[in-house]
Design a protein around this motif. Structure first.
Motif, short mmCIF file in Angstrom:
data_model
loop_
_atom_site.label_atom_id
_atom_site.label_comp_id
_atom_site.label_asym_id
_atom_site.label_seq_id
_atom_site.Cartn_x
_atom_site.Cartn_y
_atom_site.Cartn_z
N ILE A 171 -28.64 19.25 -77.25
CA ILE A 171 -29.62 18.57 -76.41
C ILE A 171 -30.06 17.26 -77.04
O ILE A 171 -30.13 16.21 -76.38
CB ILE A 171 -30.84 19.49 -76.19
N TYR A 172 -30.34 17.30 -78.33
CA TYR A 172 -30.77 16.08 -79.02
C TYR A 172 -29.69 15.00 -78.90
O TYR A 172 -29.98 13.84 -78.59
CB TYR A 172 -31.05 16.38 -80.50
N THR A 173 -28.44 15.38 -79.13
CA THR A 173 -27.33 14.43 -79.06
C THR A 173 -27.17 13.88 -77.65
O THR A 173 -26.91 12.68 -77.46
CB THR A 173 -26.02 15.09 -79.53
N ALA A 174 -27.32 14.76 -76.65
CA ALA A 174 -27.19 14.32 -75.26
C ALA A 174 -28.23 13.26 -74.92
O ALA A 174 -27.91 12.23 -74.29
CB ALA A 174 -27.34 15.52 -74.33
N GLN A 201 -38.57 20.13 -74.67
CA GLN A 201 -39.26 19.76 -75.89
C GLN A 201 -38.65 18.54 -76.58
O GLN A 201 -39.37 17.66 -77.07
CB GLN A 201 -39.30 20.95 -76.86
N TYR A 202 -37.31 18.49 -76.64
CA TYR A 202 -36.69 17.33 -77.29
C TYR A 202 -36.91 16.06 -76.47
O TYR A 202 -37.15 14.99 -77.02
CB TYR A 202 -35.20 17.57 -77.53
N ALA A 203 -36.85 16.17 -75.15
CA ALA A 203 -37.12 15.00 -74.32
C ALA A 203 -38.54 14.51 -74.51
O ALA A 203 -38.79 13.29 -74.61
CB ALA A 203 -36.88 15.34 -72.85
N ASN A 313 -22.90 15.70 -84.53
CA ASN A 313 -22.29 15.62 -85.85
C ASN A 313 -23.32 15.96 -86.92
O ASN A 313 -24.43 16.38 -86.63
CB ASN A 313 -21.67 14.23 -86.07
N ARG A 314 -22.98 15.73 -88.18
CA ARG A 314 -23.87 16.12 -89.28
C ARG A 314 -25.19 15.35 -89.27
O ARG A 314 -26.25 15.90 -89.55
CB ARG A 314 -23.16 15.95 -90.61
N VAL A 315 -25.14 14.07 -88.91
CA VAL A 315 -26.36 13.27 -88.83
C VAL A 315 -27.24 13.76 -87.69
O VAL A 315 -28.47 13.88 -87.84
CB VAL A 315 -26.03 11.78 -88.67
N CYS A 320 -32.10 16.40 -85.67
CA CYS A 320 -32.58 17.46 -84.78
C CYS A 320 -33.49 18.44 -85.54
O CYS A 320 -34.56 18.82 -85.06
CB CYS A 320 -31.37 18.18 -84.18
N LEU A 321 -33.06 18.85 -86.73
CA LEU A 321 -33.86 19.77 -87.54
C LEU A 321 -35.13 19.12 -88.05
O LEU A 321 -36.19 19.78 -88.15
CB LEU A 321 -33.03 20.28 -88.71
#
Length: 364
Positions: A171-174, A201-203, A313-315, A320-321
């Motif tokens: 979701i964060y990446t999207a 929540q991320y939005a 990806n890793r970044v 996100c965390l």
């Protein structure tokens, strides 16, 4: 690895959940296995929790588009594992023993192919997919590539971190790829589900204004996750009726439509709800892909975009965390036993799970 530690690990049992009849049923079984030993460049992770992702279901059923070969019988599934590093393979010095780490959908990537160079590690040409031919996270002890595990912030609840290893980072990446800006309106289709509440929540954490769409029974839950508006999709018939409602609540249309469901109809609704230069983000795979035919005239005339997001990806995972560790994300989850995985799969298919299901790997 010191000889005494190796002997200690060999005396332990690794409890795991395997797919009993992949491609035939959702049946799983809890079995006891030897604890695996890390090789060069690897670490052994004692996993405590594993999120159950919707992608695990098609892996078990051999129903995920693009599978090269069927999932083998006895496969250990899962790709949202969190735990602690307990042993190093030869040549490994980092992460330190005792470090809290997570294991993602991409169990390992080469980091040198064209896709990896473009930061698309989840589409690495040499990828090892956790839970598909690579033993996944539905087990107590899991081998992982040392350079590819994800550090988990110390102040983040370990169980809550599990669903973020795939669901959260996707979701964060999207949203990042869609170019979310503070004040942008985001439509979240299927907002009351396991991914849906994380989308809200991320939005919000990234500055968006959220319109949540789901069945009426999930209204209170969606609003409790800080959605600004809620639309009961059962109150609308044709696609344009719902799109008109979305546009009335968003001053002419949403900047981003997040589509994580497999409903072809929802895809059409999400597309029709966009404003000028809006973006449809494809995450869920439609039940019948050919049934969604976007209006090309609208794409050109309104300068619309259609993009996709598989995972991050890793970044992306790190960022996100960090949002969760800072208190912006509160994962809503329920703890289930390892022996309940088959029932969890069935409940997920029926849409009965609110939030995310997480397996407690400390016991049956």
């Amino acid at each position: 690895m010191p000889e005494e530690l190796e002997e200690s690990l060999q005396s332990l049992i690794n409890r795991a959940v395997v797919y009993s009849d992949p491609g035939i049923s959702l049946e799983t079984a809890v079995i006891d296995l030897p604890v695996p030993q890390p090789a060069d460049g690897e670490v052994l992770v004692r996993l405590y929790y594993s999120g159950v992702c919707h992608t695990d279901v098609p892996f078990c059923l051999n129903a995920l588009p693009g599978l090269r070969v069927p999932t083998p019988k006895g496969q250990i599934g899962g790709h949202e594992g969190v735990g602690v590093v307990v042993a190093h393979g030869p040549g490994v010095t980092s992460p330190l023993i005792g470090s809290r780490v997570g294991i993602k959908y991409a169990a390992d990537a080469c980091l040198t192919c064209d896709n990896c160079i473009e930061d698309a590690e989840a589409s690495c040409l040499n990828i090892k997919v956790s839970g598909y031919f690579t033993p996944g996270t539905f087990q107590q002890y899991c081998i992982a590539t040392a350079r590819y595990v994800t550090p988990i912030p110390d102040n983040l609840d370990l169980a809550a971190a599990a669903p973020l290893m795939c669901g959260g980072v996707t979701i964060y990446t999207a949203l990042r790829k869609a170019g979310l800006r503070p004040g942008d309106c985001v439509a979240v289709f299927g907002a009351g589900g396991g991914l849906g509440h994380l989308r809200i929540q991320y939005a919000k954490a990234m500055g968006g204004r959220v319109i949540a769409l789901d069945v009426g029974s999930k209204k209170d839950f969606c609003l409790s996750q800080a959605a600004d508006e809620f639309i009961d999709i059962t109150q609308f018939g044709v696609n344009e009726d719902l799109a008109t409602k979305v546009k009335s609540l968003s001053n002419g249309g949403v900047r981003i439509s997040l589509q994580c469901t497999s409903s072809s109809r929802a895809y059409a609704q999400a597309f029709s709800s966009l404003c000028f230069r809006g973006t449809l983000v494809c995450i869920g795979v439609p039940q019948n892909p050919v049934s969604f035919a976007p209006n090309i005239a609208a794409i050109v005339g309104q300068e619309l975009r259609i993009i996709s997001a598989k995972t991050g990806n890793r970044v992306d995972v790190k960022e996100c965390l960090n949002l969760a560790a800072r208190g912006f994300i509160k994962c809503h989850y329920q703890i289930r036993k390892m022996s309940e995985l088959t029932n969890v799969f069935k409940e997920m298919q029926a849409g009965l799970i609110e939030g995310r299901a997480i397996l407690d790997l400390d016991g049956m």
